[in-house]
Scaffold this active site. Structure first.
Site, mmCIF file in Angstrom:
data_model
loop_
_atom_site.group_PDB
_atom_site.id
_atom_site.type_symbol
_atom_site.label_atom_id
_atom_site.label_comp_id
_atom_site.label_asym_id
_atom_site.label_seq_id
_atom_site.Cartn_x
_atom_site.Cartn_y
_atom_site.Cartn_z
ATOM 1 N N HIS A 82 0.846 -1.188 0.000
ATOM 2 C CA HIS A 82 0.000 0.000 0.000
ATOM 3 C C HIS A 82 0.878 1.234 0.000
ATOM 4 O O HIS A 82 1.830 1.337 0.776
ATOM 5 C CB HIS A 82 -0.910 0.030 1.234
ATOM 6 C CG HIS A 82 -1.671 1.323 1.352
ATOM 7 N ND1 HIS A 82 -2.791 1.583 0.599
ATOM 8 C CD2 HIS A 82 -1.449 2.433 2.109
ATOM 9 C CE1 HIS A 82 -3.245 2.793 0.901
ATOM 10 N NE2 HIS A 82 -2.450 3.330 1.811
ATOM 11 N N ASP A 161 -14.995 2.440 7.919
ATOM 12 C CA ASP A 161 -14.027 3.393 7.385
ATOM 13 C C ASP A 161 -14.682 4.349 6.399
ATOM 14 O O ASP A 161 -14.376 5.543 6.392
ATOM 15 C CB ASP A 161 -12.859 2.666 6.705
ATOM 16 C CG ASP A 161 -11.844 3.648 6.140
ATOM 17 O OD1 ASP A 161 -11.258 4.402 6.944
ATOM 18 O OD2 ASP A 161 -11.667 3.689 4.918
ATOM 19 N N ARG A 168 -14.610 12.628 8.601
ATOM 20 C CA ARG A 168 -13.325 13.295 8.839
ATOM 21 C C ARG A 168 -13.079 14.377 7.800
ATOM 22 O O ARG A 168 -12.545 15.442 8.094
ATOM 23 C CB ARG A 168 -12.180 12.282 8.804
ATOM 24 C CG ARG A 168 -12.108 11.389 10.043
ATOM 25 C CD ARG A 168 -11.181 10.196 9.793
ATOM 26 N NE ARG A 168 -9.851 10.626 9.380
ATOM 27 C CZ ARG A 168 -9.052 9.899 8.604
ATOM 28 N NH1 ARG A 168 -9.442 8.717 8.142
ATOM 29 N NH2 ARG A 168 -7.850 10.334 8.287
ATOM 30 N N SER A 183 -7.540 3.838 9.431
ATOM 31 C CA SER A 183 -8.226 3.826 8.132
ATOM 32 C C SER A 183 -7.462 2.976 7.117
ATOM 33 O O SER A 183 -8.017 2.087 6.485
ATOM 34 C CB SER A 183 -8.374 5.262 7.617
ATOM 35 O OG SER A 183 -8.888 5.288 6.313
ATOM 36 N N LYS A 187 -8.461 -1.360 5.965
ATOM 37 C CA LYS A 187 -8.708 -1.791 4.585
ATOM 38 C C LYS A 187 -7.709 -2.863 4.151
ATOM 39 O O LYS A 187 -8.079 -3.836 3.490
ATOM 40 C CB LYS A 187 -8.643 -0.587 3.633
ATOM 41 C CG LYS A 187 -9.836 0.341 3.768
ATOM 42 C CD LYS A 187 -9.770 1.516 2.823
ATOM 43 C CE LYS A 187 -8.729 2.505 3.220
ATOM 44 N NZ LYS A 187 -9.085 3.897 3.081
#
Length: 433
Positions: A82, A161, A168, A183, A187
């Site tokens: 990621h 999320d 947010r 967050s 995921k």
């Protein structure tokens, strides 16, 4: 239990219990706790922070707020990566096939781009016919058959999320490190892979502007992943200039293809090799970095990494002729060369400015409803540290828009040229495990 008590407890700087965090997450997902109360709690978290235990509990509850991907039917050790987002970051397109060609299994769910950061799904969709939204059955079969699939996240993963992120975004709490970490990791964990490599970027074009804050975020995310049973590691990488040369969807696909042929930009190739070496160690395919790097160089040299990319494109319905002949990709009607007005050395190429201007040319979206021009973007001709003479090509801009003069002026101003010699910065600055 009352939500107001949870809010005031965090407001006063105390740790929330696991039960209190569960109460607020489940209550919000189920619609029993209103936005205004959760907004108050998010602001309290922004100001007072969370302990490691609180962050792990929050992430675990968010991960399990919806479906969790079951990869138990997949043969081998599954790896995932990621990136926290950057300009010109097409890493998955080259790194994925490289590690898969070495025997690792990449089962990856990616996202779309918004603002100045490009999304992996958008880049893949610039390949005609390629489908990023396949069934779970197709996804699992493809991963088992060829060792790699990169698809879009399903709507049933991590609903907590989705709700918290939207809140947010409109309450000024996006910058909270505990909320960013939970967050991202919720995921990644819900996607089901055994091992996770995080590419945490810092600098002008990144969310984290300095290496210290990036290291803090990376450390927290690694703690979360490892505490929840996944081998999680991170690299800290530079985003003070775009990654590689190409910024824009089909332009970045072409650069990824060149990299798989061993002809990619030095900084991008370095990131793919360093990241790939860590992933092969995580998957226990290589004993150490030296052995892993040899394997990665070999799959580039013998063409198996490039062939793995072709296999993935074909499996997801893409037209493989574009991979064999990248010159087939559409070229924008307006191709504008931007040249240097002064001599010297490139000190900085403002990544944020380049990314935002690529978006203005059509390569990105300001809202999720915007339609992307897959051919638009910017291709750099110079990088930080390069010597420049008057009239030298700095970059080439591609757009199908007819009003672009102001954009070209702004792109040119993103190049900071100085008289004195500039040392080339490393791409990978640190490694956290």
């Amino acid at each position: 239990m009352r939500m107001v008590d949870v809010i005031t407890k965090k407001r006063d700087g105390h740790e929330l219990s696991d039960k209190e965090i569960e109460f607020f997450v489940k209550g919000y997902v189920e619609g029993k706790i209103p936005d205004y109360q959760v907004s108050a709690l998010l602001m309290a978290i922004l100001f007072k922070g969370m302990s490691d235990r609180e962050i792990v509990t929050l992430t675990d509850l968010m991960e399990h707020s919806g479906d969790v991907m079951d990869l138990s039917s997949v043969k081998g050790v599954t790896v995932d990566k990621h990136s926290t987002g950057g300009v010109g970051d097409k890493t998955t397109l080259a790194l994925g096939p490289m590690v898969a060609a070495c025997g690792a299994v990449l089962a990856k769910m990616s996202g779309r781009g918004l603002g100045h950061t490009g999304g992996t799904l958008d880049k893949l969709e610039s390949i005609p016919g390629l489908n990023v939204f396949v069934s779970e059955e197709h996804f699992l079969k493809q991963v088992n058959d060829i060792g790699i699939a990169v698809v879009g996240q399903t709507g049933t993963l991590v609903p907590a999320d989705k709700k918290l992120y939207a809140l947010r975004d409109v309450t000024g709490t996006v910058e909270s490190t505990p909320l960013i970490a939970s967050s991202v990791m919720s995921k990644k964990l819900a996607s089901g892979s055994h091992c996770i490599l995080l590419d945490v970027k810092f600098g002008n074009g990144a969310f984290m502007k300095d290496i210290e804050s990036a290291k803090h975020l990376a450390t927290i995310m690694c703690k979360i992943g490892n505490a929840l049973g996944r081998d999680t590691r991170a690299v800290l990488t530079d985003m003070d200039q775009p990654l590689g040369f190409a910024v824009g969807n089909s332009l970045e696909v072409k650069e990824a293809i060149a990299t798989l042929h061993g002809k990619g930009p030095k900084d991008f190739t370095e990131l793919c090799l360093r990241s790939g070496a860590i992933m092969l160690e995580q998957a226990k395919i290589a004993k150490n970095e030296e052995e892993a790097l040899k394997m990665l160089h070999k799959v580039i040299e013998d063409g198996s990494a490039f062939n793995k990319f072709k296999e993935m494109v074909k499996a997801q319905g893409g037209d493989v002729s574009y991979i064999d002949h990248p010159e087939k990709f559409e070229v924008s009607k307006n191709v504008v060369e931007i040249r240097a007005s002064k001599a010297g050395y490139v000190k900085q190429i403002e990544a944020l400015r380049i990314g935002e201007n690529a978006m203005r040319l059509g390569a990105g979206r300001e809202t999720f409803d915007d339609v992307i021009d897959m051919s638009a973007g910017i291709v750099l001709a110079k990088k930080v540290g390069d010597k420049v003479n008057v009239g030298d090509l700095l970059c080439t801009a591609y757009t199908n828009k007819d009003e672009y003069a102001e954009v070209m002026k702004d792109i040119k101003e993103a190049f900071v040229i100085v008289d004195e010699f500039v040392k080339v910065p490393p791409t990978v600055h640190d490694y956290i495990r």
